[in-house]
Design a protein around this motif. Sequence first.
Motif, PDB file in Angstrom:
ATOM      1  N   PRO A 369       0.823  -1.226   0.000  1.00 56.82           N
ATOM      2  CA  PRO A 369       0.000   0.000   0.000  1.00 56.82           C
ATOM      3  C   PRO A 369       0.849   1.265   0.000  1.00 56.82           C
ATOM      4  O   PRO A 369       1.943   1.301   0.560  1.00 56.82           O
ATOM      5  CB  PRO A 369      -0.798  -0.129   1.303  1.00 56.82           C
ATOM      6  CG  PRO A 369       0.090  -0.925   2.208  1.00 56.82           C
ATOM      7  CD  PRO A 369       0.790  -1.916   1.309  1.00 56.82           C
ATOM      8  N   ASN A 370       0.334   2.309  -0.638  1.00 55.58           N
ATOM      9  CA  ASN A 370       0.998   3.621  -0.585  1.00 55.58           C
ATOM     10  C   ASN A 370       0.814   4.293   0.772  1.00 55.58           C
ATOM     11  O   ASN A 370       1.595   5.165   1.147  1.00 55.58           O
ATOM     12  CB  ASN A 370       0.466   4.534  -1.683  1.00 55.58           C
ATOM     13  CG  ASN A 370       1.067   4.201  -3.041  1.00 55.58           C
ATOM     14  OD1 ASN A 370       2.263   3.982  -3.154  1.00 55.58           O
ATOM     15  ND2 ASN A 370       0.220   4.147  -4.055  1.00 55.58           N
ATOM     16  N   LYS A 375      -6.588   3.333   1.976  1.00 52.83           N
ATOM     17  CA  LYS A 375      -6.607   2.485   0.790  1.00 52.83           C
ATOM     18  C   LYS A 375      -6.862   3.280  -0.486  1.00 52.83           C
ATOM     19  O   LYS A 375      -6.519   2.839  -1.585  1.00 52.83           O
ATOM     20  CB  LYS A 375      -7.667   1.398   0.949  1.00 52.83           C
ATOM     21  CG  LYS A 375      -7.351   0.392   2.048  1.00 52.83           C
ATOM     22  CD  LYS A 375      -8.425  -0.673   2.140  1.00 52.83           C
ATOM     23  CE  LYS A 375      -8.096  -1.679   3.247  1.00 52.83           C
ATOM     24  NZ  LYS A 375      -9.148  -2.725   3.361  1.00 52.83           N
ATOM     25  N   TYR A 379      -2.027   1.242  -4.419  1.00 54.07           N
ATOM     26  CA  TYR A 379      -0.948   0.293  -4.151  1.00 54.07           C
ATOM     27  C   TYR A 379       0.149   0.449  -5.196  1.00 54.07           C
ATOM     28  O   TYR A 379      -0.049   1.078  -6.242  1.00 54.07           O
ATOM     29  CB  TYR A 379      -1.488  -1.143  -4.178  1.00 54.07           C
ATOM     30  CG  TYR A 379      -2.460  -1.445  -3.061  1.00 54.07           C
ATOM     31  CD1 TYR A 379      -2.037  -2.121  -1.923  1.00 54.07           C
ATOM     32  CD2 TYR A 379      -3.792  -1.042  -3.140  1.00 54.07           C
ATOM     33  CE1 TYR A 379      -2.926  -2.385  -0.881  1.00 54.07           C
ATOM     34  CE2 TYR A 379      -4.689  -1.292  -2.109  1.00 54.07           C
ATOM     35  CZ  TYR A 379      -4.251  -1.962  -0.991  1.00 54.07           C
ATOM     36  OH  TYR A 379      -5.112  -2.223   0.033  1.00 54.07           O
TER      37      TYR A 379
END
Length: 554
Positions: A369-370, A375, A379
């Motif tokens: 994930p960034n 979310k 990603y």
Amino acid sequence: MYKYNNFYKKNFIFKIIENDIRNKKYNIICTRFPPEPNGYLHIGHIKSICLNFSIAKFYKGIFFLRIDDTNPSTENIKYIKSIKKDLIWLGFKWDKNIKYSSNYFDLIYKYAIELIKKNLAYVDELNIKDIKNYRGTLLIPGKNSPYRNRSIEENLELFKKMRLGRFPEGKVSLRAKIDMQSKVIVMRDPVLYRIKFQEHHQTGKKWCIYPTYDFSHCIADAIEGITHSLCTLEFQDNRILYDWILNNISIKHHPKQYEFSKLKIEYGITSKRNINILIKNKIVSGWDDPRLLTISGLRRKGYTASSLKDFCYRIGITKQNNIIEISSLESCIRLELNKIAPRAMAVLRPLKIIIDNFPSNKKIKLLIPNHPNNKNMGYKNIYFTKEIYIDILDFSEIEKKNYKRLILGGKVRLRYSFIIKAKKIIKNKNGNITCIHCIYYKDTLGIKIDKKKRIIKGIIHWISCSYSKPALFYLYNNLFIKKNINNIDNILSFLNKKSLLIYNGFIEKNLLQLNNNNQHFQFEREGYFFFDKKYSNKNKIIFNRIISLKKKNN
């Protein structure tokens, strides 16, 4: 984030304005921000802008930007450009065109003549040193200049000659005739005009005499219809002179001056004189050096406009002089970036790891994930390969107390990846470690490890050698080792020799392509960093550390 509504509730100046409105003293509230164009704006100016702007906005009034350009010998057009740029970046919009004190030079000159005609001003031939000596001290009263009792006609003629450039610079000045015995030193015949044979950036060669700040400032306020003239506490005594000038010239509008405490922050300076000393001695690279508290320096370091305004709104406005903890400023940017900065892995002090039991022609794609708590930020892919980098601080040959990283014979988990174990160290002829041979456990990807079993020492960040890109990391620390550097003459004696540390390391190969609209990142376990686009190029990628992460118990 604090808004000006919260600012209003705790602000003593707002309460004064509320009372003025209740008593119908003003129909429209008008404030201004009047910087001198002799340097770049600093964080103290943001406090003043926030105050003046929020008042005008809250009461649907007027907010002016006025350049206080009464001293051409110290002013520069580049500073005017930087002032405009800073206000636009901060998101503050001023009403109408930018005002200049020089716009009012003709009127100010006429008011000076009016004071002479009222026998309230005279041309003095004392030089600067003698004026200071004649002025006395807090304990010793001043004494009259021998030129104080000239006739009105003679003063008018001499002032006209000053205007025509008939005297050399420093030979004569125009002074107010008030009271050399006054307990307030600023009222002991202050200088109103001085000679400066220097071209002005707005008026050219039209003038060779220029009004002092004390004389021009109150008149400019009155001309513009300023209702509340807000300044810092060092101008408290000047308020008496401010009122005296307006009371003794034929101008209708009389603004009221109010003072608040100046913004001072631990380990930092805002004095333009001291900043010039640092630049001259090449301690800092310029006005936008990230170690300075200038707006351009803070912007280059990676501070956002919203975090700086949030800080100023949070500390509020009082009359009490104090020094704000640097942690208060840092917490505002940390709070913001914790929510918006994408996470990435970067190795500042690289140490190569070779995974002996991993094929050299193989790679494993990992989707991560960034942002762990958002979310919506999406990603990205990173790759696990035979050769990776870890930080040299994350390895020790021998076991240390509370050391939760890789040791020889020990195991750690690579962030988002496998558990590895250190098997062998390779050193050069100088005894420095050049690489570590490890093995990985292929069945540990995504498997949670019970901390109580103590199978691994901890979790460390890493980056693939094949999927990395070199970068420079500038770690900025406090410029001074002393908390309160204000009012100290020899500031160079308190410099922090480790205020800037530069590391040659690596970032994820596609980091900037994947996040081309974002310059802020949290490099895991290292802190929040800002991509210095202005000073980077295709051969040199620079990241400035904005702030470290919160301290954790290792």
